[in-house]
Design an enzyme around this catalytic site. Structure first.
Site, mmCIF file in Angstrom:
data_model
loop_
_atom_site.group_PDB
_atom_site.id
_atom_site.type_symbol
_atom_site.label_atom_id
_atom_site.label_comp_id
_atom_site.label_asym_id
_atom_site.label_seq_id
_atom_site.Cartn_x
_atom_site.Cartn_y
_atom_site.Cartn_z
ATOM 1 N N HIS A 182 0.819 -1.209 0.000
ATOM 2 C CA HIS A 182 0.000 0.000 0.000
ATOM 3 C C HIS A 182 0.854 1.261 0.000
ATOM 4 O O HIS A 182 0.596 2.202 -0.753
ATOM 5 C CB HIS A 182 -0.903 0.028 1.236
ATOM 6 C CG HIS A 182 -2.035 -0.935 1.189
ATOM 7 N ND1 HIS A 182 -3.352 -0.545 1.187
ATOM 8 C CD2 HIS A 182 -2.061 -2.299 1.148
ATOM 9 C CE1 HIS A 182 -4.131 -1.608 1.147
ATOM 10 N NE2 HIS A 182 -3.365 -2.683 1.135
ATOM 11 N N TRP B 55 -1.047 -6.720 -6.598
ATOM 12 C CA TRP B 55 -1.161 -5.776 -7.710
ATOM 13 C C TRP B 55 0.158 -5.095 -8.048
ATOM 14 O O TRP B 55 0.447 -4.854 -9.229
ATOM 15 C CB TRP B 55 -2.237 -4.739 -7.421
ATOM 16 C CG TRP B 55 -2.575 -3.922 -8.628
ATOM 17 C CD1 TRP B 55 -2.293 -2.603 -8.854
ATOM 18 C CD2 TRP B 55 -3.250 -4.378 -9.814
ATOM 19 N NE1 TRP B 55 -2.753 -2.200 -10.082
ATOM 20 C CE2 TRP B 55 -3.351 -3.277 -10.694
ATOM 21 C CE3 TRP B 55 -3.781 -5.611 -10.204
ATOM 22 C CZ2 TRP B 55 -3.954 -3.380 -11.946
ATOM 23 C CZ3 TRP B 55 -4.388 -5.705 -11.449
ATOM 24 C CH2 TRP B 55 -4.462 -4.605 -12.302
ATOM 25 N N ASN B 56 0.981 -4.775 -7.059
ATOM 26 C CA ASN B 56 2.270 -4.161 -7.364
ATOM 27 C C ASN B 56 3.131 -5.101 -8.202
ATOM 28 O O ASN B 56 3.768 -4.684 -9.183
ATOM 29 C CB ASN B 56 3.017 -3.794 -6.079
ATOM 30 C CG ASN B 56 2.393 -2.614 -5.382
ATOM 31 O OD1 ASN B 56 1.827 -1.734 -6.012
ATOM 32 N ND2 ASN B 56 2.485 -2.605 -4.066
ATOM 33 N N SER B 57 3.152 -6.378 -7.837
ATOM 34 C CA SER B 57 3.916 -7.354 -8.615
ATOM 35 C C SER B 57 3.343 -7.508 -10.019
ATOM 36 O O SER B 57 4.081 -7.621 -11.006
ATOM 37 C CB SER B 57 3.925 -8.708 -7.902
ATOM 38 O OG SER B 57 4.707 -8.652 -6.728
ATOM 39 N N ASP C 216 -7.065 -9.108 -3.004
ATOM 40 C CA ASP C 216 -7.586 -8.928 -4.360
ATOM 41 C C ASP C 216 -6.903 -9.847 -5.365
ATOM 42 O O ASP C 216 -7.125 -9.736 -6.569
ATOM 43 C CB ASP C 216 -7.402 -7.471 -4.792
ATOM 44 C CG ASP C 216 -5.927 -7.060 -4.811
ATOM 45 O OD1 ASP C 216 -5.085 -7.798 -4.251
ATOM 46 O OD2 ASP C 216 -5.612 -5.992 -5.368
ATOM 47 N N GLN C 217 -6.089 -10.760 -4.897
ATOM 48 C CA GLN C 217 -5.229 -11.535 -5.796
ATOM 49 C C GLN C 217 -6.016 -12.472 -6.710
ATOM 50 O O GLN C 217 -5.622 -12.699 -7.861
ATOM 51 C CB GLN C 217 -4.196 -12.307 -4.968
ATOM 52 C CG GLN C 217 -3.219 -11.398 -4.246
ATOM 53 C CD GLN C 217 -2.520 -12.055 -3.077
ATOM 54 O OE1 GLN C 217 -2.455 -13.282 -2.981
ATOM 55 N NE2 GLN C 217 -1.999 -11.249 -2.161
ATOM 56 N N HIS D 94 2.120 -14.383 -6.601
ATOM 57 C CA HIS D 94 0.888 -14.424 -5.817
ATOM 58 C C HIS D 94 -0.175 -13.475 -6.377
ATOM 59 O O HIS D 94 -1.287 -13.430 -5.872
ATOM 60 C CB HIS D 94 1.190 -14.066 -4.367
ATOM 61 C CG HIS D 94 1.644 -12.649 -4.169
ATOM 62 N ND1 HIS D 94 2.661 -12.078 -4.897
ATOM 63 C CD2 HIS D 94 1.220 -11.673 -3.318
ATOM 64 C CE1 HIS D 94 2.849 -10.830 -4.522
ATOM 65 N NE2 HIS D 94 1.987 -10.557 -3.568
ATOM 66 N N GLU E 249 4.471 -4.523 -12.060
ATOM 67 C CA GLU E 249 5.902 -4.566 -12.359
ATOM 68 C C GLU E 249 6.187 -5.591 -13.458
ATOM 69 O O GLU E 249 7.027 -5.356 -14.337
ATOM 70 C CB GLU E 249 6.688 -4.857 -11.079
ATOM 71 C CG GLU E 249 6.704 -3.658 -10.132
ATOM 72 C CD GLU E 249 7.252 -3.977 -8.749
ATOM 73 O OE1 GLU E 249 7.677 -5.131 -8.532
ATOM 74 O OE2 GLU E 249 7.246 -3.077 -7.892
ATOM 75 N N ASP F 194 -4.833 6.503 1.445
ATOM 76 C CA ASP F 194 -4.978 5.108 1.051
ATOM 77 C C ASP F 194 -6.396 4.609 1.275
ATOM 78 O O ASP F 194 -7.148 5.089 2.128
ATOM 79 C CB ASP F 194 -3.990 4.247 1.853
ATOM 80 C CG ASP F 194 -3.979 2.809 1.390
ATOM 81 O OD1 ASP F 194 -3.275 2.514 0.408
ATOM 82 O OD2 ASP F 194 -4.679 1.982 2.005
#
Length: 478
Positions: free
Chosen positions: A23, A367-369, A388-389, A364, A372, A123
Site C-alpha cells: 500500500h 497488484w504491485n507485482s 484482491d489476488q 501471488h 511490475e 490510502d
C-alpha cells in the site's frame, strides 16, 4: 504545469498512507510523481514515527515533499507495532482501526499549519480521513493500490453485503458458494473462498468489523479514486461506470514509476541489482522463471517443498526470492546451483523482471507485482492467495491472457509433477510462447501509457489540474 498558468499559489496536499508494503510504496511513488509534475505542489506525507525511515529515499529525491511524523501507540496493538511487515493478515483490521486515532492529531496539525491544505490523498484503508477532510472543508481523493476491477469488487461487497448459506462448519476456505457481480463488465462470479478476507471475516455488530465496513463506505463518499493501473490492462473497467463507483471520477495513473524510491523500496536488497543481473546474463532471453510471493506470504514447509521439487523437475532456470519464514529444503540449492539462484530477504524485483533473460514470473498476483511484471513485458504463472489476488489472477488469465494458472489458494499445496509440467511448458511450449508475446505487447502498452501523451500521462495531468481547481474552490470558501 506552472503555477503562473493558474494565477494562484500551488496546492498543499496531505498524503496519508497505510503502513503496509504493497500500500505504502505505490502511494509514495504517486507523491513523487506529483512533486515532479505538479508545478510546485507542496506535499506533506503523514506517517507514524516508526515508519518515518521509510520516507528517506523519497525525501532525498523530492524536496517539495515534507514529512509529518506522528507518535503512535494503541492498546489493541503490541508496543511498537506500526507496520504490517511480517505480520499475518489478521493484524490488518486491528491496525486500520488503531490508525484512526490519528484523526485528532492530524486535525490539530492541519488547523495550525501556516499553509492550509487544499486536499487529502489517502490510502483505501484509511477511510477515516474522509470525515477528517469534511471537518477541514477540503476534498479527499482515495488512492487504491489495487486495480480498477479489484477496487470496484471490494467496495461492491461492503455495499451489497452478500451472505452465503449457513454451513455445518466455520471453515470457509473451501467454500465454493458463488457470488456474482452483475454490474461489473463481464459479470464475473467468484466463489466465496476467493473473496476478500476482510469481507469474509465480517461479523455484524463486531466493532472492528463494522469499522472496516465503514472504512469502505467512507471511501465512496470521497471526491474520486486514483488507481495504479492503465488503460491497456483495464480499459473495460475505465470505459464503463463501475458498480458503486459510478458517480466517482477515476484517474488511472499507472504504472507509477517503481524506481521513484530507488533500490531501498523494501529495505536494502540482500543481492544487488548488479549481482542479480550478472547471474542472469548467463541465460538466453526469456528462459528464466522468477519466483516470488510478495512481502506478506511465507510458504508453509509443504508448499516450499513442493515449489522446490517442481523447480528442480522442470529443468527451467530460475531465481527464487524467499521471504523470511519460508524454509527451502536442505540440499536444494546445491542440487540446482548451475541453473537456480535463491535470494533470501529482499530482492531487486524490478531489475530482475526487467532483465531480458526473465520471461516468466510465478507470483501471488499482488497488484504491485502484477504491474511490475506488466511493465517489464513478463508473462505470469498465477498462484493467488488472498485479498484482491484472485480478482487480479482472473483478469490476467481470462481477459488480458498474459498469464497461465499454476496454483490457487493460500493454503494450497501444488502437486510437484504438475507444477513442474506447467513451468516447463510455459518456458518451452507453444502456448507459453503465445502468452509471452501477449505479455510483451502489454509491456509496450504500459510504456506508452506513461509517456507524454499516453493515457496514464494524461490522467496524471488531469489529476494535477483537478488539484489546482480544488485549491481555488477551497480558497474561495475560506
Amino acid at each position: 504545469m506552472a503555477e503562473s498558468a493558474h494565477g494562484d499559489e500551488a496546492p498543499h496536499i496531505l498524503v496519508v498512507p497505510y503502513p503496509a508494503q504493497g500500500h505504502m510504496l505505490p502511494l509514495l511513488d504517486l507523491a513523487h510523481l506529483l512533486s515532479l509534475r505538479g508545478g510546485g505542489i507542496a506535499i506533506t506525507v503523514a506517517v507514524t514515527s516508526g515508519n518515518l525511515p521509510l520516507l528517506a529515499p523519497l525525501l532525498s529525491k523530492s524536496p517539495s515533499i515534507q514529512p509529518l511524523s506522528l507518535p503512535f501507540s494503541h492498546p489493541s496493538l503490541p508496543p511498537g507495532l506500526e507496520n504490517t511487515k511480517d505480520l499475518p493478515p489478521s493484524y490488518f483490521r486491528a491496525l486500520m482501526l488503531a490508525l484512526s486515532s490519528l484523526h485528532g492529531p492530524l486535525l490539530s496539525w492541519a488547523r495550525a499549519h501556516p499553509r492550509p491544505i487544499s486536499a487529502i490523498v489517502s490510502d483505501i484503508f484509511v477511510g477515516w480521513t474522509q470525515p477528517l477532510a469534511a471537518e477541514l472543508g477540503v476534498p479527499r481523493l482515495v488512492f487504491s493500490p489495487s486495480g480498477v476491477l479489484g477496487t470496484a469488487a471490494s467496495h461492491s461487497l461492503f455495499v451489497r453485503m452478500p451472505r452465503r448459506p449457513p454451513r455445518p462448519n466455520d471453515d470457509d476456505d473451501d467454500d465454493d458458494y458463488p457470488v456474482a457481480f452483475p454490474s461489473l463488465p463481464n459479470s464475473p462470479v467468484y466463489p466465496w473462498r476467493k473473496l476478500s478476507w476482510l469481507f469474509r471475516t465480517y461479523v455484524e455488530g463486531d466493532p472492528a468489523s463494522e469499522f472496516v465496513r465503514r472504512n469502505f463506505l467512507w471511501n465512496l463518499e470521497g471526491y474520486g479514486f486514483v488507481v495504479n493501473s492503465f488503460e491497456g490492462l483495464e480499459r473495460a473497467y475505465l470505459e464503463r461506470p463501475l458498480e458503486d463507483l459510478a458517480t466517482k471520477r477515476v484517474w488511472a495513473v499507472g504504472p507509477v514509476a517503481p524506481t521513484a524510491q530507488g533500490g531501498e523500496r523494501g529495505g536494502a536488497p540482500t543481492v544487488s541489482p548488479a549481482e542479480a543481473g550478472a547471474w542472469l546474463d548467463g541465460f538466453p532471453e526469456g528462459s528464466v522463471v522468477y519466483v516470488c510471493f510478495g512481502s506478506q506470504a511465507a510458504l508453509a514447509p509443504p508448499q516450499a517443498a513442493a515449489v522446490a521439487a517442481a523447480l528442480e523437475r522442470s529443468g527451467a532456470a530460475f531465481v527464487w526470492a524467499v521471504r523470511g519464514g519460508t524454509a527451502v529444503p536442505e540440499g536444494f540449492e546445491e542440487t540446482v546451483k548451475w541453473r537456480g539462484k535463491v535470494i533470501r530477504g529482499w530482492a531487486p524485483q524490478v531489475e530482475i523482471l526487467g532483465h531480458a533473460a526473465v520471461g516468466w514470473f510465478l507470483t501471488h498476483c499482488g497488484w504491485n507485482s502484477v504491474l511490475e511484471a506488466a511493465a517489464a513485458g513478463v508473462a505470469m504463472l498465477t498462484w493467488p492467495m488472498s485479498a484482491d489476488q484472485h480478482v487480479n489472477a482472473r483478469l490476467l488469465v481470462e481477459e488480458a491472457r498474459v498469464a497461465v494458472p499454476a496454483c490457487d489458494g493460500g493454503g494450497a499445496v501444488p502437486e510437484p509433477e504438475e507444477l513442474a509440467r506447467i513451468v516447463a511448458e510455459a518456458v518451452s511450449g507453444e502456448r507459453g510462447r503465445t502468452v509471452r508475446e501477449r505479455a510483451k505487447e502489454l509491456g509496450t502498452k504500459a510504456a506508452e501509457a506513461v509517456r507524454e501523451g499516453g493515457s496514464s500521462y494524461r490522467h496524471l495531468e488531469g489529476l494535477i489540474h483537478e488539484l489546482y481547481k480544488l485549491k481555488s474552490c477551497t480558497s474561495a470558501k475560506r
